[in-house]
Design a protein around this motif. Sequence first.
Motif, short mmCIF file in Angstrom:
data_model
loop_
_atom_site.label_atom_id
_atom_site.label_comp_id
_atom_site.label_asym_id
_atom_site.label_seq_id
_atom_site.Cartn_x
_atom_site.Cartn_y
_atom_site.Cartn_z
N ARG A 98 20.20 -1.68 8.26
CA ARG A 98 19.27 -0.61 8.58
C ARG A 98 18.50 -0.19 7.34
O ARG A 98 18.06 0.95 7.23
N PHE A 99 18.31 -1.13 6.43
CA PHE A 99 17.67 -0.82 5.15
C PHE A 99 16.29 -0.19 5.34
O PHE A 99 15.93 0.77 4.68
N ALA A 100 15.50 -0.76 6.29
CA ALA A 100 14.14 -0.28 6.51
C ALA A 100 14.12 1.18 6.96
O ALA A 100 13.17 1.91 6.67
N GLU A 101 15.18 1.62 7.64
CA GLU A 101 15.20 2.97 8.16
C GLU A 101 15.31 4.01 7.04
O GLU A 101 15.06 5.20 7.26
N LEU A 102 15.72 3.56 5.84
CA LEU A 102 15.89 4.49 4.74
C LEU A 102 14.58 4.79 4.03
O LEU A 102 14.53 5.67 3.18
N PHE A 103 13.53 4.05 4.35
CA PHE A 103 12.23 4.37 3.80
C PHE A 103 11.73 5.67 4.42
O PHE A 103 11.92 5.92 5.61
N GLU A 104 11.06 6.45 3.62
CA GLU A 104 10.50 7.69 4.13
C GLU A 104 9.35 7.39 5.07
O GLU A 104 8.47 6.59 4.77
N LYS A 105 9.35 8.02 6.24
CA LYS A 105 8.28 7.83 7.19
C LYS A 105 7.21 8.90 7.01
O LYS A 105 7.50 10.01 6.58
N ILE A 106 5.99 8.53 7.34
CA ILE A 106 4.83 9.40 7.15
C ILE A 106 4.25 9.75 8.52
O ILE A 106 4.09 8.87 9.37
N PRO A 107 3.93 11.02 8.74
CA PRO A 107 3.30 11.39 10.03
C PRO A 107 1.98 10.67 10.22
O PRO A 107 1.22 10.47 9.28
N LEU A 108 1.72 10.27 11.45
CA LEU A 108 0.49 9.55 11.75
C LEU A 108 -0.11 10.06 13.05
O LEU A 108 0.57 10.13 14.07
N ASN A 109 -1.38 10.44 12.97
CA ASN A 109 -2.12 10.88 14.15
C ASN A 109 -3.26 9.90 14.41
O ASN A 109 -4.15 9.74 13.57
N LEU A 110 -3.20 9.25 15.54
CA LEU A 110 -4.20 8.26 15.90
C LEU A 110 -4.64 8.46 17.34
O LEU A 110 -3.86 8.91 18.18
N THR A 111 -5.89 8.12 17.60
CA THR A 111 -6.35 8.05 18.98
C THR A 111 -6.56 6.59 19.31
O THR A 111 -7.40 5.92 18.70
N VAL A 112 -5.77 6.08 20.24
CA VAL A 112 -5.84 4.68 20.61
C VAL A 112 -6.24 4.58 22.07
O VAL A 112 -5.55 5.11 22.95
N ASN A 113 -7.35 3.92 22.32
CA ASN A 113 -7.88 3.78 23.68
C ASN A 113 -8.00 5.14 24.38
O ASN A 113 -7.58 5.33 25.52
N ASN A 114 -8.55 6.10 23.62
CA ASN A 114 -8.81 7.46 24.11
C ASN A 114 -7.55 8.27 24.40
O ASN A 114 -7.61 9.31 25.06
N LYS A 115 -6.42 7.82 23.90
CA LYS A 115 -5.18 8.57 24.05
C LYS A 115 -4.64 8.94 22.68
O LYS A 115 -4.54 8.09 21.80
N ALA A 116 -4.32 10.22 22.48
CA ALA A 116 -3.84 10.70 21.18
C ALA A 116 -2.36 10.38 21.02
O ALA A 116 -1.56 10.58 21.93
N TYR A 117 -2.00 9.91 19.83
CA TYR A 117 -0.61 9.61 19.50
C TYR A 117 -0.24 10.36 18.23
O TYR A 117 -0.96 10.31 17.24
N LYS A 118 0.90 11.04 18.26
CA LYS A 118 1.46 11.69 17.08
C LYS A 118 2.83 11.09 16.83
O LYS A 118 3.77 11.35 17.56
N THR A 119 2.90 10.25 15.81
CA THR A 119 4.14 9.57 15.50
C THR A 119 4.39 9.60 14.00
O THR A 119 3.66 10.27 13.26
N SER A 120 5.39 8.89 13.56
CA SER A 120 5.63 8.72 12.13
C SER A 120 5.96 7.26 11.88
O SER A 120 6.64 6.62 12.69
#
Length: 207
Positions: free
Chosen positions: A45-67
């Motif tokens: 699970r090494f990759a999971e230890l990287f710090e995630k960054i909030p991301l706000n995107l509109t994809v195909n006219n739908k808003a996504y709030k993820t990290s």
Amino acid sequence: MQSSDKKQNQGDSRRDFLKKSSLITAIALTPSVAVKAAESQADERFAELFEKIPLNLTVNNKAYKTSVEPRVTLLDYLREELHLTGTKKGCDHGQCGACTVHIDGERVNSCLSLAVMNEGKKVTTIEGLANGEELHPMQAAFIKHDGFQCGYCTPGQIMSAVACVNEGHTGSRAEISEYMSGNICRCGAYPNIVDAIVEVSKGGMKA
């Protein structure tokens, strides 16, 4: 103590010293996140230890709030996180065009763009072209002119073709070919692809 025994002991001591020195050096040069992974026995699970960054995107006219992790490409984000698998992973080096999407109206190879670099932007993928059950004019033209065979490159071809029309690069077949040159069709359907673009352009339909 015999001379041979003394030399053997010295050799063993030297090897032990080198092993310990190498281990200490390796630990000192290991990033703290890797040490943390080793201590918690979380190598898988090494990759999971990287710090995630909030991301706000509109994809195909739908808003996504993820990290997302900073290293994730837009291509992988679309396919793995949003499950929009119409955008294809081909060469993964920006050379084949299979992963072409539109970002704020501009065509982009999504394999070369990090997801976090597109904060607040509008992304359109092949899934976002059609209007419900009504195909986009370029999609319909590709079908009419048989602009694909295996179909793997087709999503990227269509996204670039739409951009080609919108950019006004359809003055001639040669110009179309030039501005579509970043999209590779291993089946060799290039003449049919150009036919589809010419029809959409001449039909006065804004792609």
